[in-house]
Design an enzyme around this catalytic site. Structure first.
Site, PDB file in Angstrom:
ATOM      1  N   CYS A  30       0.566  -1.017  -0.506  1.00  0.00           N
ATOM      2  CA  CYS A  30       0.120   0.431   0.199  1.00  0.00           C
ATOM      3  C   CYS A  30       0.589   1.170  -0.187  1.00  0.00           C
ATOM      4  CB  CYS A  30      -1.318  -0.514   1.271  1.00  0.00           C
ATOM      5  SG  CYS A  30      -1.660   1.018   1.705  1.00  0.00           S
ATOM      6  N   CYS A  33       0.414   3.657   2.514  1.00  0.00           N
ATOM      7  CA  CYS A  33       0.618   3.086   4.541  1.00  0.00           C
ATOM      8  C   CYS A  33       2.101   3.331   4.081  1.00  0.00           C
ATOM      9  CB  CYS A  33       0.437   1.575   4.154  1.00  0.00           C
ATOM     10  SG  CYS A  33      -1.446   1.067   3.930  1.00  0.00           S
TER      11      CYS A  33
END
Length: 101
Positions: A30, A33
């Site tokens: 991600c 992230c």
């Protein structure tokens, strides 16, 4: 460095914690992230009166499901064993600290 929370240690480390805990739900693939990661680690290094940890949703899908995490990164503040505030997406450090208020 943020602590790593798993199904095995979650109840003890988060739900039974005497101090508030910020939990970052994330995944290695991600992009947002990865952008938030350094902020989480910075908060963990500076933590005073609270703890900071991470849950990899690919490794611990049952925890993500338990707390209704549909989008990552999601940061949830836990106090007295209960989720009290949630932030979704990349946020500045001040916004994440405000989850503890």
């Amino acid at each position: 460095m943020a602590e790593k929370f798993t199904v095995k240690n979650f109840d003890q480390e988060v739900l039974s914690s005497p101090i508030p805990v910020l939990v970052d739900f994330w995944a290695s693939w991600c992009g947002p992230c990865r952008m938030l990661g350094p902020v989480i680690d910075e908060l963990a290094a500076e933590a005073d009166g609270f703890r900071v940890g991470k849950i990899n949703v690919d490794e611990e899908p049952e925890l993500a499901e338990r707390y209704g995490v549909m989008t990552i990164p999601t940061v949830i503040a836990f106090r007295n064993g209960q989720p009290v505030k949630k932030s979704i997406g990349v946020q500045p450090k001040a916004a994440l600290l405000s989850l503890l208020d």
